[in-house]
Design an enzyme around this catalytic site. Structure first.
Site, short mmCIF file in Angstrom:
data_model
loop_
_atom_site.label_atom_id
_atom_site.label_comp_id
_atom_site.label_asym_id
_atom_site.label_seq_id
_atom_site.Cartn_x
_atom_site.Cartn_y
_atom_site.Cartn_z
N ASN A 67 0.87 -1.18 0.00
CA ASN A 67 0.00 0.00 0.00
C ASN A 67 0.91 1.22 0.00
OD1 ASN A 67 -1.76 2.06 0.55
ND2 ASN A 67 -2.37 1.32 2.58
N LYS A 86 0.18 4.24 -0.33
CA LYS A 86 -0.46 5.42 0.27
C LYS A 86 -0.20 6.67 -0.60
CE LYS A 86 -0.26 3.19 4.72
NZ LYS A 86 -0.16 3.31 6.17
N HIS A 142 -9.52 1.21 4.84
CA HIS A 142 -8.23 1.31 5.54
C HIS A 142 -8.41 2.22 6.76
CE1 HIS A 142 -4.14 2.54 6.46
NE2 HIS A 142 -3.78 1.40 5.90
N GLU A 167 -6.79 4.60 7.88
CA GLU A 167 -6.62 6.03 7.63
C GLU A 167 -7.89 6.63 7.01
OE1 GLU A 167 -2.93 5.50 5.56
OE2 GLU A 167 -2.06 4.89 7.48
N GLU A 206 -5.55 -4.92 10.63
CA GLU A 206 -4.50 -3.92 10.84
C GLU A 206 -4.77 -3.18 12.14
OE1 GLU A 206 -2.47 -2.77 6.93
OE2 GLU A 206 -4.26 -1.55 7.07
N GLY A 252 2.41 2.16 10.82
CA GLY A 252 3.36 3.26 10.68
C GLY A 252 4.08 3.64 11.96
N SER A 259 3.34 -2.25 10.40
CA SER A 259 4.78 -2.34 10.65
C SER A 259 5.39 -3.69 10.27
CB SER A 259 5.10 -1.97 12.10
OG SER A 259 4.70 -0.63 12.37
N GLY A 304 2.74 -1.04 4.34
CA GLY A 304 2.81 0.38 4.00
C GLY A 304 4.26 0.79 3.78
#
Ligand code: PGA
Length: 251
Positions: free
Chosen positions: A9, A11, A95, A97, A167, A173, A213, A234
């Site tokens: 991903n 992003k 997701h 986010e 996730e 992250g 992560s 990510g």
């Protein structure tokens, strides 16, 4: 047998040249990992140039989001058919986010999931708890609520075509990866939820990815867990070497 899916991903990162270069580096080695499916999800504006690079390789193309309507007056949005047109076979939906920054709800994720399936795109539906929810002992109930809402009304056949990504928000992250035991516990619960909703055969077919992560040095242990069927990556997917290092851990 569920084939591992190793998904990057990207992003809102890279520029056009960087996206093309990263896709080239991944595509060049794609055949080195016969045991896994590889997928990259660039920013939507770079899907087309990345598609051109991936053509003929074994690396699949996915989007990071889409809108549930087919077409019309929805300024700024992108439909499932448009993604198909560009060669996408996957789309990441819900997701964390999008849920927490853009305020996307389970109902919106459900509508998008239905639209993706109808267009023949594999949805990767993301679920995961906040740190405060984990600390309050609410992980299982949060996951159950997100699954019930995001997959509401899906037939068993459609569920089998769907990928779920667990996730934990606190692991995304942050460098703070869930332990293999923490991740496996939630993945096992997720599969049990699917078995309760549908049946064991359906639950056994659904791929459940872990995200948060994931790095080359922790992927092996995570991917060895019986209910972890791949990774949604990510940060580490922005370096071909790291992404491929994770793919190498998928047996
Ligand atoms: P991360 O992101 O690997 O950078 O933690 C994972 C994701 O958000 O999909």
């Amino acid at each position: 047998m569920r084939r591992p899916l190793i998904a990057g991903n990207w992003k809102m990162n890279l520029d056009r040249a960087g996206a093309v270069a990263l896709a080239q580096a991944v595509a060049a080695k794609g055949n080195d990992f016969p045991a896994a499916d590889l997928l990259v999800c660039p920013p939507s504006i770079y899907l087309d140039p990345v598609a051109a690079v991936l053509r003929g390789s074994k690396v699949a193309l996915g989007a990071q989001n889409m809108y549930h309507e087919g077409n019309g007056a929805f300024t700024g949005e992108i439909s499932a058919a448009m993604l198909v047109d560009l060669g996408c076979s996957y789309v990441i939906l819900g997701h964390s986010e999008r849920r927490h920054i853009m305020g996307e709800t389970d109902e919106q994720v459900r509508a998008k999931t239905v639209a993706a399936l109808a267009a023949g795109i594999t949805p990767i539906v993301c679920v995961g708890e906040l740190l405060s929810e984990r600390q309050a002992g609410q992980t299982a109930s949060v996951i159950a609520r997100q699954v019930a809402g995001s997959l509401a009304g899906l037939s068993a056949a459609d569920c089998e075509k769907t990928v779920i990504a667990y996730e934990p928000v606190w692991a995304i992250g942050t460098g703070q990866v869930a332990t293999p035991e923490q991740a496996e516990e939630v993945h096992r619960d997720l599969r049990r939820l699917l078995a309760d909703r549908y049946n064991t055969a359906t639950a056994e077919k659904v791929r459940i990815l872990y995200g948060g992560s994931v790095k080359p040095n922790n992927a092996g242990e995570l991917l060895q867990q019986p209910d972890i069927d791949g990774a949604l990556i990510g940060g580490a997917s922005l370096k071909a070497e790291d992404f491929l290092g994770i793919a190498a851990a998928a047996k």
